[in-house]
Design a protein around this motif. Structure first.
Motif, short mmCIF file in Angstrom:
data_model
loop_
_atom_site.label_atom_id
_atom_site.label_comp_id
_atom_site.label_asym_id
_atom_site.label_seq_id
_atom_site.Cartn_x
_atom_site.Cartn_y
_atom_site.Cartn_z
N ALA A 35 0.96 -1.48 0.25
CA ALA A 35 0.19 0.15 -0.10
C ALA A 35 0.89 1.42 -0.16
N SER A 36 1.79 1.09 0.77
CA SER A 36 2.43 2.63 0.49
C SER A 36 3.42 2.89 -0.52
N ARG A 37 4.18 1.75 -1.08
CA ARG A 37 4.06 1.77 -2.42
C ARG A 37 3.29 2.58 -3.27
N ALA A 38 2.16 2.54 -3.24
CA ALA A 38 1.58 3.30 -4.62
C ALA A 38 1.40 4.35 -3.54
N ASP A 39 0.88 4.80 -2.37
CA ASP A 39 0.67 5.10 -1.94
C ASP A 39 2.02 6.61 -2.42
N PHE A 40 3.33 6.25 -2.33
CA PHE A 40 4.52 7.06 -2.40
C PHE A 40 4.74 7.67 -3.41
N SER A 41 4.14 6.43 -4.62
CA SER A 41 3.99 7.24 -6.32
C SER A 41 3.16 8.19 -6.50
N VAL A 42 1.83 7.87 -5.79
CA VAL A 42 0.69 8.99 -6.04
C VAL A 42 1.95 10.41 -4.90
N TYR A 43 2.23 10.45 -4.16
CA TYR A 43 3.25 11.64 -3.05
C TYR A 43 4.00 12.57 -4.14
N LEU A 44 5.03 11.61 -4.63
CA LEU A 44 5.35 11.94 -5.98
C LEU A 44 5.04 12.45 -6.74
N ALA A 45 3.88 12.21 -8.04
CA ALA A 45 3.31 12.81 -9.21
C ALA A 45 2.81 13.73 -8.30
N GLU A 48 5.42 19.04 -6.22
CA GLU A 48 6.24 20.32 -7.14
C GLU A 48 7.38 20.05 -7.54
N ARG A 49 8.11 19.74 -8.59
CA ARG A 49 8.80 19.19 -9.15
C ARG A 49 10.15 19.94 -8.73
N LEU A 50 10.88 18.74 -8.14
CA LEU A 50 12.04 19.63 -8.16
C LEU A 50 13.56 18.32 -7.40
N PRO A 51 14.42 18.88 -7.39
CA PRO A 51 15.43 17.71 -7.15
C PRO A 51 15.50 16.82 -6.38
N VAL A 52 15.68 15.71 -6.46
CA VAL A 52 15.56 14.69 -5.73
C VAL A 52 17.10 13.96 -5.22
N ILE A 53 17.06 13.94 -3.55
CA ILE A 53 18.29 14.02 -3.05
C ILE A 53 17.91 12.68 -1.81
N PHE A 120 14.58 0.25 0.08
CA PHE A 120 15.61 1.22 -0.76
C PHE A 120 14.61 1.02 -2.34
N ARG A 121 14.98 -0.45 -2.72
CA ARG A 121 14.94 -0.42 -4.20
C ARG A 121 13.26 -0.20 -4.81
N TRP A 122 13.30 -0.40 -3.84
CA TRP A 122 10.76 0.40 -3.85
C TRP A 122 11.24 1.83 -4.30
N CYS A 123 11.54 2.62 -3.19
CA CYS A 123 11.86 3.75 -3.56
C CYS A 123 12.68 4.24 -4.68
N LEU A 124 13.34 4.31 -5.28
CA LEU A 124 14.03 4.37 -6.58
C LEU A 124 13.23 4.11 -7.05
N SER A 128 13.12 6.93 -10.15
CA SER A 128 13.63 7.39 -11.57
C SER A 128 11.62 7.23 -12.68
N VAL A 129 10.95 6.57 -11.85
CA VAL A 129 9.17 7.37 -13.03
C VAL A 129 8.50 7.93 -12.67
N SER A 130 9.28 8.94 -12.12
CA SER A 130 8.18 9.31 -11.64
C SER A 130 8.76 11.78 -11.94
N PRO A 131 7.74 12.27 -12.28
CA PRO A 131 8.60 13.82 -12.53
C PRO A 131 9.46 14.52 -11.96
N GLN A 132 10.22 13.34 -10.67
CA GLN A 132 11.28 14.85 -9.69
C GLN A 132 12.56 13.23 -10.40
N PRO A 133 13.60 15.06 -10.38
CA PRO A 133 14.93 14.37 -11.08
C PRO A 133 15.34 14.47 -9.96
N LEU A 134 16.30 12.77 -10.42
CA LEU A 134 17.17 12.30 -8.78
C LEU A 134 18.45 12.69 -9.17
N ASP A 135 18.81 13.89 -8.10
CA ASP A 135 19.51 14.58 -7.82
C ASP A 135 21.21 14.05 -7.25
#
Length: 259
Positions: A35-45, A48-53, A120-124, A128-135
């Motif tokens: 459930a958290s995986r799906a929620d996290f994807s929604v959160y990223l989408a 605001e589009r910002l660099p991710v650390i 960490f794997r599913w977060c990464l 990687s498929v979200s609008p947020q750029p990995l910095d």
């Protein structure tokens, strides 16, 4: 401070902060579940589009290697071959840390081994498929490097930084002349008590013996241990790390360390 998303990950939880000129604010906390995986994807989408650390504090395999500076398919195939040589895990991702001017046309690359079904794997994968750029991706050993520069004495030739996180466990990072040589994470200590502080002593002295065996520290030189504390646990930690010829302890009150 430039606005950015700051994600701090351990084995149990993913903390989502946002940095801005007004400060750092915690937005959401996710656990390791479908459930958290799906929620996290929604959160990223939705953000605001910002660099991710990413700051990672879990039992991953990390290795920094200096490699030729290549591009395109040549770079991908070279890094894949390099990963098979230096990493245990067959599933590896790469993150360029910096380009080097001396020697020319080289770069430092962080190789990251990903166990199956890891937070960490599913977060990464989600980033990687979200609008947020990995910095950037930082390991806790790199964070410890920054802490050590602020906490340690310039004369500490051999030193150990010891920290505790109730979610992930205790981490010991060993430095020689200010440079990280190894970093170890041990589980446990969610609810610190006297047994936990005895465990600290055992871990530190076991690390000291391990360093002796690897000839990373002379046997007749004391290991300076720097420990972050909450203040309430000072007496127990000081007792656990009572000074001997092998170990001397320095306690630091936990708080905010500016970059």
């Amino acid at each position: 401070m430039k606005p950015r998303h700051l994600l701090i990950i351990n084995d149990q939880r993913l903390y989502c902060f946002q940095d801005s000129r007004r400060g750092t604010h915690l937005n959401e906390v996710f656990v390791n579940s479908s459930a958290s995986r799906a929620d996290f994807s929604v959160y990223l989408a939705s953000r605001e589009r910002l660099p991710v650390i990413l700051i990672v504090d879990c039992l991953e395999e990390f290795r920094v290697e200096r490699v030729p500076r290549l591009s395109g398919k040549n770079r991908n195939s070279f890094l894949a071959r390099k990963a098979r040589q230096v990493m245990i895990d067959s599933r590896v991702v790469f993150q360029s840390l910096r380009r080097l001017s001396k020697p020319k046309r080289e770069e430092e690359v962080l190789f990251i081994g990903l166990p199956e079904e890891n937070l960490f794997r599913w977060c990464l994968e989600a980033v990687s498929v979200s609008p947020q750029p990995l910095d950037a991706i930082y390991t806790m050993s790199q964070i410890h490097q920054h802490l050590h520069q602020r906490l340690a004495d310039s004369g500490d030739e051999y030193s150990l930084l010891f920290t505790h996180n109730p979610d992930s466990g205790t981490r010991q990072t060993f430095f020689h002349d200010g440079k990280v040589l190894l970093s170890r994470l041990n589980k446990g200590g969610a609810n610190p008590d006297r047994n936990f502080f005895n465990q600290i002593r055992e871990e530190v002295y076991a690390t000291r013996q391990y360093l002796n065996n690897l000839k990373l520290i002379p046997r007749n030189v004391a290991l300076r241990v720097h420990t972050l504390t909450s203040g309430a646990s000072d007496a127990l930690i000081q007792e656990a790390l009572d000074e001997t010829d092998l170990v001397t302890a320095t306690l630091h009150r936990a708080g905010t360390i500016e970059p």
